[in-house]
Design an enzyme around this catalytic site. Structure first.
Site, short mmCIF file in Angstrom:
data_model
loop_
_atom_site.label_atom_id
_atom_site.label_comp_id
_atom_site.label_asym_id
_atom_site.label_seq_id
_atom_site.Cartn_x
_atom_site.Cartn_y
_atom_site.Cartn_z
N CYS A 2 -10.63 -6.36 5.39
CA CYS A 2 -10.58 -4.95 4.98
C CYS A 2 -11.17 -4.75 3.59
CB CYS A 2 -9.13 -4.48 4.99
SG CYS A 2 -8.22 -4.97 6.43
N LYS B 118 -9.63 6.29 4.12
CA LYS B 118 -9.34 4.87 4.33
C LYS B 118 -10.24 3.98 3.46
CE LYS B 118 -8.27 0.98 5.88
NZ LYS B 118 -7.37 0.32 6.76
N1 SAJ Z 1 -5.39 -9.68 -3.87
C1 SAJ Z 1 -5.56 -10.14 -5.15
N2 SAJ Z 1 -4.78 -9.62 -6.13
C2 SAJ Z 1 -3.85 -8.67 -5.88
C3 SAJ Z 1 -3.69 -8.18 -4.57
C4 SAJ Z 1 -4.48 -8.71 -3.57
O1 SAJ Z 1 -6.40 -11.01 -5.42
O2 SAJ Z 1 -3.16 -8.26 -6.83
C5 SAJ Z 1 -6.22 -10.24 -2.79
C6 SAJ Z 1 -5.42 -10.92 -1.68
O3 SAJ Z 1 -5.10 -12.25 -2.01
C7 SAJ Z 1 -6.38 -10.83 -0.53
C8 SAJ Z 1 -7.09 -9.50 -0.78
O4 SAJ Z 1 -6.87 -9.19 -2.13
O5 SAJ Z 1 -7.33 -11.87 -0.57
C9 SAJ Z 1 -6.61 -8.38 0.08
O6 SAJ Z 1 -5.19 -8.39 0.16
P1 SAJ Z 1 -4.31 -7.06 0.08
O7 SAJ Z 1 -2.89 -7.45 0.18
O8 SAJ Z 1 -4.68 -6.26 -1.11
O9 SAJ Z 1 -4.79 -6.19 1.29
P2 SAJ Z 1 -5.02 -6.45 2.85
O10 SAJ Z 1 -6.47 -6.72 3.07
O11 SAJ Z 1 -4.05 -7.40 3.42
O12 SAJ Z 1 -4.64 -5.00 3.39
C10 SAJ Z 1 -5.32 -3.87 2.87
C11 SAJ Z 1 -4.28 -2.82 2.51
N3 SAJ Z 1 -4.90 -1.75 1.74
C12 SAJ Z 1 -4.41 -1.35 0.54
O13 SAJ Z 1 -3.45 -1.85 0.01
C13 SAJ Z 1 -5.12 -0.21 -0.12
C14 SAJ Z 1 -3.65 -2.27 3.77
O14 SAJ Z 1 -2.78 -1.18 3.46
C15 SAJ Z 1 -4.72 -1.81 4.75
O15 SAJ Z 1 -4.17 -1.31 5.95
C16 SAJ Z 1 -5.59 -3.01 5.08
O16 SAJ Z 1 -6.21 -3.42 3.86
C17 SAJ Z 1 -6.60 -2.60 6.12
O17 SAJ Z 1 -6.40 -2.90 7.29
O18 SAJ Z 1 -7.58 -1.93 5.76
#
Ligand code: SAJ
Length: 421
Positions: free
Chosen positions: A271, A217
């Site tokens: 996360c 994870k």
């Molecule tokens: N973000 C960017 N650029 C991107 C993608 C995301 O700046 O291209 C930013 C988002 O705006 C946000 C942050 O990253 O601020 C996190 O967003 P996210 O969509 O990447 O992830 P979370 O935190 O919503 O969910 C993640 C997910 N993990 C992965 O994709 C590896 C999810 O599957 C997990 O279950 C979750 O963390 C968790 O609970 O750990």
């Protein structure tokens, strides 16, 4: 032995959908939360968070009598712990350490009602070793029962780590379809956990040990953090070199083996901005890249705030008859990412608050997923009002409703998400 009653400890963004999912398969679920408001809301068949499709699921589960919420744990056949694992406060620049106090108090809560044959699953994202710690805490509280860290398959209570991996905003679909990593503390613990998740999971349930499941994870989220740091670094490089980073990334991504993520105002949520520290704090000498990515992503809000300061200076230069007090700034988006209401570790929120502390003119904020906010120095307004009143727009979250936003009236825009591209 099948599961007649399942208890979910922590009814937040993961626990509540998980509880509702088991209940939708007609299993009796007892949800436990310390927040009385959350418990009361759920018992009325409503939800206290924003997550697509969850309201219908909870409404049906409560109305049909399969889901109830309480504040004190009751006996059940399986307990899923889905409580937060933030990090402990630390001095600036220091490596934060994980705070397992919520897990510890969940253990303290369920220990008195545990019985022979029960299964305990830790779903909360945890540092390596946390599941063994859960076993120890439960064993300390219940010396009359045996646990797998001491007796393996012979244990009377089975324990596993099965990290949640669902994406906020897509939780209901991903809970069912994603594969699950099942890290039992013994073969029997894993086997029983698979049996439990198969009640609603259609993805594969892949068995490993607890430590590998914990690390899996953390690895997933650290991988994403490192990739976003690359995109954020590119955005700062491109700004210096006068190149449109959004165009650059879309061109580079046409290469069959390149898939760069999108830059933004920083990385938020509970996360990705947190979990990599669980690796760095355990292995600081080895986790160099993971540590650097955290620093790059955490520094992006400072860079955005500097861009806002420059925009204020540019505005005043073009409008010499005005002072800073006359400048209205509108921040579009406060949530940590698109189309959710979650403000936890939100870079958009921290940037907006920092603008409030440095600017003495009017500050507007648009957050379509939140109706009211108390004790903030900005005014929460509609996109329409912000569009009409603002001199400077700061675009922080790519909410669906912001797409196609006509900001042509506003000459000074800081677009951190490439909404205007
Ligand atoms: N973000 C960017 N650029 C991107 C993608 C995301 O700046 O291209 C930013 C988002 O705006 C946000 C942050 O990253 O601020 C996190 O967003 P996210 O969509 O990447 O992830 P979370 O935190 O919503 O969910 C993640 C997910 N993990 C992965 O994709 C590896 C999810 O599957 C997990 O279950 C979750 O963390 C968790 O609970 O750990």
């Amino acid at each position: 032995m099948s599961f007649e009653i399942i208890s979910v400890i922590g009814l937040g963004y993961i626990g509540l959908p998980t509880a509702a999912m088991f209940a939708s398969r007609k299993v009796k679920v007892i949800g436990v939360d310390v927040n009385q408001y959350a418990v009361d809301t759920i018992n009325q068949g409503k939800i206290h968070i924003v997550e697509p499709e969850l309201d219908m699921l909870v409404h049906a589960a409560v109305n049909e009598g399969y889901l109830k919420a309480v504040t004190t744990p009751e006996p059940a056949d399986a307990f899923l712990i889905a409580v937060p694992t933030p990090f402990l406060p630390c001095a600036e620049g220091a490596i934060p350490a994980p705070d397992l106090s919520y897990i510890k108090s969940a253990c303290r809560g369920i220990a008195p009602v545990l019985k022979k044959g029960d299964l305990v699953i830790l779903e909360s994202t945890s540092p390596v070793g946390a599941t063994e710690q859960v076993a120890q805490w439960l064993a300390d509280a219940r010396p009359d029962l045996t646990f797998p860290h001491k007796v393996g398959d012979a244990a009377q209570v089975n324990i596993a780590h099965c990290p949640e991996r669902v994406l906020p905003g897509h939780v209901v679909r991903e809970l069912v379809q994603n594969d699950r990593v099942i890290g039992g503390m013994s073969a029997k613990c894993s086997e029983r956990s698979v049996e439990l998740y198969k009640i609603f999971v259609e993805g594969d349930c892949i068995i490993t040990n607890a430590r590998t499941a914990e690390m899996a994870k953390l690895t997933e989220n650290s991988s994403r953090d490192v990739q976003i740091a690359f995109a954020n670094e590119l955005s700062m490089i491109c700004d210096k070199l006068d190149i449109n980073v959004w165009e650059l990334i879309s061109l580079a991504n046409r290469h069959p083996r390149v898939n760069i993520l999108q830059p933004g105002p920083g990385v938020g949520g509970h996360c990705i901005a947190v979990d990599p520290w669980f690796i760095v704090s355990k292995t600081p000498s080895e986790a160099k890249l993971i540590h650097t990515a955290r620093i790059v992503n955490d520094s992006k809000p400072d860079w955005v705030v500097d861009k806002v300061k420059l925009a204020i200076a540019d505005f005043l230069q073009s409008n010499p008859n005005k002072t800073a007090k006359d400048v209205t700034i509108a921040c579009f988006g406060l949530a940590f990412k698109a189309d959710i209401d979650d403000l936890r570790e939100s870079p958009a929120m921290s940037i907006t608050r920092r603008i409030c502390s440095l600017h003495n003119g009017r500050i507007l904020a648009v957050e379509p997923n939140i109706k009211e906010m108390k004790e903030e120095f900005f005014e929460l307004v509609t996109a329409e009002q912000a569009k009409n009143d603002a001199d400077i727009a700061v675009l922080l979250v790519e909410h669906k409703s912001f797409k196609g936003l006509d900001l042509s009236k506003i000459k000074f825009v800081v677009d951190t998400k490439g909404i205007l591209r």
